[in-house]
Enzyme design. Sequence first.
Site, PDB file in Angstrom:
ATOM      1  CD  GLU A   1     -31.300  21.019  26.817  1.00 35.80           C
ATOM      2  OE1 GLU A   1     -30.344  21.244  27.463  1.00 35.80           O
ATOM      3  OE2 GLU A   1     -32.374  20.661  27.246  1.00 35.80           O
TER       4      GLU A   1
ATOM      5  CB  CYS B   1     -31.755  21.405  31.161  1.00 36.03           C
ATOM      6  SG  CYS B   1     -33.405  20.972  29.958  1.00 36.03           S
TER       7      CYS B   1
END
Length: 496
Positions: free
Chosen positions: A249, A283
């Site tokens: 990720e 993020c």
Amino acid sequence: MESRLFIDNEWVAAEAGMTREIHCPADGAHVATVAEGAEADAGRAIAAARAAFERGEWASTPAPQRGDFLLRVANVLADRKAQFARAESLDTGKRLVESDMDMDDIAACFRYYGKLAGQQAGKVVDAGNPAVASRIVHEPLGVCGLITPWNFPLLQTAWKVAPALAAGNSFVLKPSELTPHTAILLVEVLTELGLPAGVANLVLGPGATVGATLSQHPEVDLISFTGGLHTGKTIAATAAATVKRVALELGGKNPNVVFADADFDAAVDNALNAAFVDSGQVCSAGARLIVEESIADRFTDELVRRAKQIRLGGPFDEEAETGPLISAEHRDKVTSYVDRGVAEGARLRCGGAWGTGELADGYFYQPTVLDNVHRGMSVVTEEGFGPVVTVETFTDEDEAVATANDTNYGLAGAVWTQHAGKAERVAGRLRHGTVWINDFHPYLPQAEWGGFKQSGIGRELGEGGLVEYQETKHVYHNTEPQVTGWFTDRGGDNAQ
């Protein structure tokens, strides 16, 4: 609280005796001195995890019992919420109220996988032959290397540890060297609750040594990493040598698309949340605001007015609305990022400066709005990971989609409109792993999370998050075996 490594069910010092000082980013106050592991420590932890997996005590524990264990973990986390939240805030500098909310989400993650663990019974496959019992079963992968970031230390750890344990794996956890304490507390809880020796191992230390060892070691079956794109590419390349499974990720450059018919006040308020929660160190931050041209000036003016009012402060400042950046180094990177954008022609509408006065001892950076930007600028294409939002405009639906998809990333995005059909059309065309309609940031433990393109490989959360930690096996059982006659038996003894 322990400050050492946890290897093969023992708290131990780093083999080379190295340590690291942890300081609170809000004011530089000393938090603790912790052990700093290296390659040798990671190697010992991997060996312990491998031995535990081969013994099979946890791997062979019935899945419902593994699930019950995770439910007990969730209960302890809920009971010790205040302790965990305080430790998280001291390490990261984030507001205590945000850490409190994170702890609720972390307990929910363990609770979700605790319930899901016992539901993975596999499936029967019709072989077209009544004498054949054919089934698909799910088994643990083996040893998992879990590498987690500093922005949501325990949340990202939970997203990996909970499904890894639910599936029956052993693991070596490497938290960010900047924010180790909630990982330490979690391992203490796992131990107190009776997780078999060697299943959970914790090695503190930098990515260049500990992380690299996990990535390249042949006895590690999976690497799950959350962090920056450059490091993720390095891990993927290193892991390829042993053909281990990789889950990555790697962040995003997330578009927040606002049409003229959106609820104006709600869209502005959520644009602030999208960009400035946790000082933009998220993020999925909505750092790319894309507004329909007819309302762009009014929308940006209101965004700037509100951004100037955001109060910065430390973890225990009850009036603070957002906190510091993680380190002086990261603050310098954000400063350089904004300066480059201005040099390329972006207009600085607010922010662009460090905290002053009572904030001067911390790593604070003011909420920053840049407009007059275009798609080729570094502030539009690169992930800044700070409290910085850029404003672009569009004139029609096709241009909105093209602008939003013009990125190497694809983690998350949002669309704001009161027209349901348009909302669904745009959401369907956005190449991002999560798309919000008239909202920004919520996620669910039962819904998969991950990105398209260079935002990563694989998924966390949901049923897909468990599958990442499982091998799938086909068992074909012929209950009435017969001679096939494929090769003719011609008699005699022709053995050489």
